[in-house]
Design a protein around this motif. Sequence first.
Motif, PDB file in Angstrom:
ATOM      1  N   CYS A 102       1.018  -1.170   0.014  1.00  0.00           N
ATOM      2  CA  CYS A 102       0.016  -0.033   0.092  1.00  0.00           C
ATOM      3  C   CYS A 102       0.766   1.258  -0.056  1.00  0.00           C
ATOM      4  CB  CYS A 102      -0.902   0.065   1.449  1.00  0.00           C
ATOM      5  SG  CYS A 102      -2.023  -1.483   1.457  1.00  0.00           S
ATOM      6  N   LEU A 103       0.730   2.178  -0.862  1.00  0.00           N
ATOM      7  CA  LEU A 103       1.502   3.349  -1.180  1.00  0.00           C
ATOM      8  C   LEU A 103       0.537   4.550  -1.221  1.00  0.00           C
ATOM      9  CD1 LEU A 103       2.642   1.070  -3.312  1.00  0.00           C
ATOM     10  CD2 LEU A 103       4.462   2.680  -2.983  1.00  0.00           C
ATOM     11  N   THR A 104       0.851   5.859  -0.876  1.00  0.00           N
ATOM     12  CA  THR A 104       0.271   7.067  -1.358  1.00  0.00           C
ATOM     13  C   THR A 104       0.290   7.211  -2.795  1.00  0.00           C
ATOM     14  OG1 THR A 104       0.450   7.730   1.116  1.00  0.00           O
ATOM     15  CG2 THR A 104      -0.174   9.427  -0.886  1.00  0.00           C
ATOM     16  N   GLY A 105       1.389   7.246  -3.488  1.00  0.00           N
ATOM     17  CA  GLY A 105       1.718   7.528  -4.701  1.00  0.00           C
ATOM     18  C   GLY A 105       2.344   8.888  -5.238  1.00  0.00           C
ATOM     19  N   GLY A 154       1.749  -5.219   3.181  1.00  0.00           N
ATOM     20  CA  GLY A 154       2.853  -4.478   3.436  1.00  0.00           C
ATOM     21  C   GLY A 154       2.759  -2.979   2.948  1.00  0.00           C
ATOM     22  N   ALA A 155       3.893  -2.215   3.596  1.00  0.00           N
ATOM     23  CA  ALA A 155       3.850  -0.696   3.439  1.00  0.00           C
ATOM     24  C   ALA A 155       5.332  -0.308   3.059  1.00  0.00           C
ATOM     25  CB  ALA A 155       3.274  -0.126   4.647  1.00  0.00           C
ATOM     26  N   GLU A 176      -0.334  -0.395  13.187  1.00  0.00           N
ATOM     27  CA  GLU A 176      -1.805  -0.715  13.531  1.00  0.00           C
ATOM     28  C   GLU A 176      -2.656  -0.769  12.618  1.00  0.00           C
ATOM     29  OE1 GLU A 176      -2.353   3.017  15.787  1.00  0.00           O
ATOM     30  OE2 GLU A 176      -0.864   2.705  17.113  1.00  0.00           O
ATOM     31  N   GLY A 177      -2.457  -0.349  11.470  1.00  0.00           N
ATOM     32  CA  GLY A 177      -3.414  -0.353  10.204  1.00  0.00           C
ATOM     33  C   GLY A 177      -3.357  -1.918   9.541  1.00  0.00           C
ATOM     34  N   GLY A 178      -2.341  -2.625  10.033  1.00  0.00           N
ATOM     35  CA  GLY A 178      -2.149  -3.913   9.694  1.00  0.00           C
ATOM     36  C   GLY A 178      -1.255  -4.362   8.694  1.00  0.00           C
ATOM     37  N   ALA A 179      -0.069  -3.593   8.604  1.00  0.00           N
ATOM     38  CA  ALA A 179       1.009  -3.765   7.866  1.00  0.00           C
ATOM     39  C   ALA A 179       1.937  -4.933   8.564  1.00  0.00           C
ATOM     40  CB  ALA A 179       1.868  -2.326   7.463  1.00  0.00           C
ATOM     41  N   LYS A 180       2.174  -5.968   7.835  1.00  0.00           N
ATOM     42  CA  LYS A 180       3.064  -6.940   8.350  1.00  0.00           C
ATOM     43  C   LYS A 180       4.413  -7.143   7.786  1.00  0.00           C
ATOM     44  CE  LYS A 180      -0.615  -8.901   9.929  1.00  0.00           C
ATOM     45  NZ  LYS A 180      -0.825  -8.710  11.607  1.00  0.00           N
ATOM     46  N   PHE A 181       4.691  -6.214   6.841  1.00  0.00           N
ATOM     47  CA  PHE A 181       6.258  -6.146   6.471  1.00  0.00           C
ATOM     48  C   PHE A 181       6.209  -4.710   5.648  1.00  0.00           C
ATOM     49  CE2 PHE A 181       4.127  -7.467   2.484  1.00  0.00           C
ATOM     50  CZ  PHE A 181       4.669  -6.720   1.304  1.00  0.00           C
ATOM     51  N   THR A 205       8.606  -5.492  13.319  1.00  0.00           N
ATOM     52  CA  THR A 205       8.065  -5.895  12.074  1.00  0.00           C
ATOM     53  C   THR A 205       9.051  -6.446  11.322  1.00  0.00           C
ATOM     54  OG1 THR A 205       6.791  -5.090  10.226  1.00  0.00           O
ATOM     55  CG2 THR A 205       8.302  -3.449  11.084  1.00  0.00           C
ATOM     56  N   LYS A 206       8.776  -6.915   9.923  1.00  0.00           N
ATOM     57  CA  LYS A 206       9.793  -7.407   8.766  1.00  0.00           C
ATOM     58  C   LYS A 206      10.058  -6.247   7.676  1.00  0.00           C
ATOM     59  CE  LYS A 206       9.322 -11.251  10.615  1.00  0.00           C
ATOM     60  NZ  LYS A 206      10.432 -12.078  11.404  1.00  0.00           N
ATOM     61  N   ILE A 207      11.431  -5.743   7.910  1.00  0.00           N
ATOM     62  CA  ILE A 207      11.784  -4.729   6.935  1.00  0.00           C
ATOM     63  C   ILE A 207      12.753  -5.481   5.922  1.00  0.00           C
ATOM     64  CG2 ILE A 207      13.039  -2.636   7.070  1.00  0.00           C
ATOM     65  CD1 ILE A 207      12.392  -2.133   9.858  1.00  0.00           C
TER      66      ILE A 207
END
Length: 293
Positions: A102-105, A154-155, A176-181, A205-207
């Motif tokens: 997920c990205l802003t763009g 991811g984010a 908090e929004g659900g990002a796992k990586f 988290t995973k980076i």
Amino acid sequence: MSRLSEKLLSGQKVITAEITPPKGAGVKKFLLRAESLKGLDALNVTDCQRALVRMSSLAASRVLLDHGYEPVFQLTCRDRNTIALQADLMGAGAMGIANLLCLTGDPVKVGDSPNSKSVFELEAVGLLNIVKKLQGGRDNEGHKMNAGTKFFVGAVVNPSIAVGRGQIDRMGKKIEGGAKFFQTQANYDLEDFRTFLVEAKPLGTKIIAGVLLLNTYEMANYIHENIPGIRIPEEVLNRFKHSTNAEQTGIEFAVETMMYLQDHCEGFHLMSIRAEDLIPKIIENYYARRNAL
């Protein structure tokens, strides 16, 4: 579960790469590029990156899936309102696309259609919160779905302490929004990059550290002067400026980056600008350096 999620969640290192969808409806060259990256854990399919018109990430991700590759579906907020975002997410779930970034763009004005209108009804944190609802079987308005989505979510993050600790705080909101990586942007100040990874570690988290290949001095200087949030140290710029083989210098610097960071991240995401053919060379050189230790 996807291969990417299985490896990351089990503590294994991963290597992914970015791949740009074609400009048009043909996929022959696109699949040839994918073939050159075969063996990586996943291919991140860009979503009209830098606001350049390309085949949709959703369609290109499905093309890769149909040919045996594991895609990461990139979704930006720039071009879609909440209805369109949810429609694409539901479609991706139905198509069996397991990984989502997920990205802003990027802003429209930097691309090839500057007269187009941006949407930006949401930014990345808002998009993650919508995905969290869809994962729970409800749409953004709370209406029940016939089946929830099951993405490995991811984010992205700017991996720099030099620009302030706000990025780490923002990572917390994305978790908090659900990002796992997390997949990071590039950072050519390796000490700053490593410091960021160390300070982000308590988030649990995973980076995946992003490595953007530089293969000309002109590219390095352009990024330094024009890309917000990225600063290339003078010694790195001079290294490319005085190099007699900037392409090889770029490969060597990418490998040095990976070696410097490998103990502080869960893997690497390799990116290039119109030089995807060099990514296999980076990987080959990295493994050779690592195995020689």
